[in-house]
Design a protein around this motif. Structure first.
Motif, PDB file in Angstrom:
ATOM      1  N   LYS A 124       0.860  -1.178   0.000  1.00 32.28           N
ATOM      2  CA  LYS A 124       0.000   0.000   0.000  1.00 32.28           C
ATOM      3  C   LYS A 124       0.905   1.238   0.000  1.00 32.28           C
ATOM      4  N   VAL A 156       0.793  10.642   3.341  1.00 32.16           N
ATOM      5  CA  VAL A 156       0.155  10.914   4.640  1.00 32.16           C
ATOM      6  C   VAL A 156      -0.850  12.066   4.584  1.00 32.16           C
ATOM      7  N   LEU A 206      -4.473  10.621   3.900  1.00 42.66           N
ATOM      8  CA  LEU A 206      -5.009   9.479   4.634  1.00 42.66           C
ATOM      9  C   LEU A 206      -6.305   9.870   5.331  1.00 42.66           C
ATOM     10  N   GLU A 207      -7.291   9.013   5.190  1.00 43.70           N
ATOM     11  CA  GLU A 207      -8.553   9.290   5.864  1.00 43.70           C
ATOM     12  C   GLU A 207      -8.520   8.694   7.274  1.00 43.70           C
ATOM     13  N   PRO A 208      -9.229   9.305   8.207  1.00 47.18           N
ATOM     14  CA  PRO A 208      -9.348   8.665   9.523  1.00 47.18           C
ATOM     15  C   PRO A 208      -9.963   7.276   9.370  1.00 47.18           C
ATOM     16  N   LYS A 209      -9.627   6.373  10.278  1.00 37.47           N
ATOM     17  CA  LYS A 209      -9.977   4.963  10.052  1.00 37.47           C
ATOM     18  C   LYS A 209     -11.465   4.654  10.157  1.00 37.47           C
ATOM     19  N   ARG A 225     -12.306   1.097  10.576  1.00 37.01           N
ATOM     20  CA  ARG A 225     -11.645   0.146   9.681  1.00 37.01           C
ATOM     21  C   ARG A 225     -10.199  -0.048  10.101  1.00 37.01           C
ATOM     22  N   ARG A 226      -9.676  -1.194   9.771  1.00 42.57           N
ATOM     23  CA  ARG A 226      -8.285  -1.476  10.083  1.00 42.57           C
ATOM     24  C   ARG A 226      -7.787  -2.485   9.062  1.00 42.57           C
ATOM     25  N   VAL A 227      -6.559  -2.294   8.563  1.00 38.35           N
ATOM     26  CA  VAL A 227      -6.086  -3.249   7.557  1.00 38.35           C
ATOM     27  C   VAL A 227      -5.720  -4.557   8.229  1.00 38.35           C
ATOM     28  N   ILE A 249       3.942  -1.449   3.984  1.00 39.86           N
ATOM     29  CA  ILE A 249       3.443  -0.194   3.430  1.00 39.86           C
ATOM     30  C   ILE A 249       4.644   0.647   2.994  1.00 39.86           C
ATOM     31  N   VAL A 271       5.483   4.651   2.671  1.00 38.31           N
ATOM     32  CA  VAL A 271       5.033   6.025   2.894  1.00 38.31           C
ATOM     33  C   VAL A 271       5.966   6.953   2.114  1.00 38.31           C
TER      34      VAL A 271
END
Lengths: 81, 212
Positions: free
Chosen positions: B40, B44, B47-50, B53-55, B63, B65
Motif C-alpha cells: 500500500k 500521509v 489518509l482518511e481517519p480509520k 476500519r483497520r487493515v 506499506i 510512505v
C-alpha cells in the motif's frame, strides 16, 4: 576558534528550534498514520523520537554548514589580514 | 483539462505503475526471494481517519510512505523565463516482523540427519549464523530492491502516463521529470512496535521548465 565558539552559542536556539520543528513534523506524520487504517504501521513514541533524531542529524549538518558559510569568513578575507 | 500530478503523487504512481513488472523481473533474476505484490502506497496528507476500519496486518504486511522533505527552485537565466526545480523525498518502507521472532533458535547452525552442517563457509566450517525465520527481513529487502530497481530504471526522464478513455479529459496525459535518483538509505526500525523499515532519500529534478 573563539570566534566560531561565540557564533555557535548564538546559534544554539536556532539549532534547538530546528530539532523542535523536525520533532513536530514526525509527531504529526505519525499521528495521521495512527488515526488511519494503517495504525499497525505507526511508530511508538520512542520510535518517533528516534526518527526525529535521525532526521535532525541530517538537517543539523546542512544547517551548520550554512551558518559557517554565512558567518565565518576564510582567514584571508578577515579584516586586517 | 490535463491530468496534473503533484510531485508525491508522481512518485507514488511511478512506483505503483511499475511495481508488478519490476517484481517479476527481479524474481526471475533471483534478486529477490519471491515476487512481492504491490504494497500500500501512502501519502500521509491524504489518509482518511480509520472510522473503525483497520487493515489486515497479515495480508497487508508492508506499506510504503512517501513524503516530500524539501524543494529548491532556481531561475538560471537573466530573464527568469525558465525554472529548475529539485525535490527531495523520503520513501519509507515499513514491514511487520513479529513472525521473525517466533523461533528462539533463530541463529543456530543447521545440521542434516547424519549430523553434518547443511551450510558451510568457504573454509568448510559450519555456518554458525544462519537465520531461519526471516519473513519480515526478506520482505523488506525485496521491497527495497524493487523500489531501487524502479528508480534506477527510470532515472532519466521518468514518465507517468495516464490514459483516459472517455469524457472531456479523454486522451493520453504524460507527466515527466528530468532525473530521479536514490541518494541514500538508512535503517528505520521500531522495536517497540516490531516494525522494520528502510528510509530511502530520493532526489527528483525538473529542469528548464517554462514559467507560464
Amino acid at each position: 576558534m573563539y570566534l566560531f565558539r561565540d557564533i555557535m552559542s548564538e546559534q544554539g536556539p536556532i539549532i534547538l528550534r530546528l530539532f523542535d520543528e523536525i520533532l513536530q513534523r514526525e509527531i504529526e506524520r505519525n499521528e495521521i498514520l495512527k488515526d488511519s487504517p494503517y495504525e499497525e504501521f505507526a511508530y511508538s513514541n520512542e520510535g518517533v523520537m528516534d526518527e526525529a533524531i535521525r532526521a535532525f542529524d541530517v538537517a543539523y549538518k546542512s544547517e551548520i554548514t550554512k551558518i559557517v558559510k554565512e558567518q565565518v569568513k576564510p582567514p584571508a578575507l578577515r579584516k586586517g589580514r | 483539462m490535463a491530468i496534473i500530478l503533484d510531485e508525491v503523487t508522481f512518485l507514488i504512481r511511478l512506483l505503483s505503475d511499475n511495481w508488478s513488472a519490476a517484481s517479476t523481473t527481479l524474481n526471475s533474476a533471483n534478486k529477490i526471494h519471491s515476487a512481492v505484490p504491490a504494497p500500500k502506497f501512502i501519502d500521509v496528507r491524504s489518509l482518511e481517519p480509520k472510522q473503525g476500519r483497520r487493515v489486515d496486518a497479515d495480508s497487508d504486511s508492508a506499506i510504503v510512505v512517501v513524503y516530500e522533505d524539501s524543494n529548491s527552485t532556481e531561475h538560471p537565466t537573466i530573464d527568469h523565463a525558465i525554472r529548475n526545480e529539485t525535490f527531495n523525498f523520503t520513501i519509507h518502507a515499513r514491514v511487520l516482523y513479529r513472525r521473525d521472532l517466533e523461533n528462539a533458535d533463530n541463529a543456530a547452525t543447521q545440521y542434516n540427519a547424519s549430523g553434518a552442517p547443511t551450510m558451510t563457509n568457504a573454509s568448510g566450517a559450519a555456518v554458525a549464523y544462519q537465520p531461519v525465520k526471516t519473513t519480515g527481513r526478506d520482505r523488506l529487502q525485496s521491497v527495497y530492491r524493487i523500489i531501487r530497481h524502479i528508480i534506477e530504471n527510470n532515472s532519466l526522464r521518468p514518465t507517468v502516463t495516464t490514459i483516459i478513455s472517455s469524457g472531456s479529459n479523454a486522451g493520453t496525459h504524460k507527466e515527466t521529470a528530468e532525473t530521479l535518483k536514490i541518494t541514500g538509505r538508512s535503517e528505520a526500525n521500531d522495536r517497540g512496535k516490531k516494525l522494520l523499515g528502510y528510509k530511502l532519500s530520493v532526489e527528483l529534478k525538473r529542469h528548464g521548465r517554462s514559467v507560464i
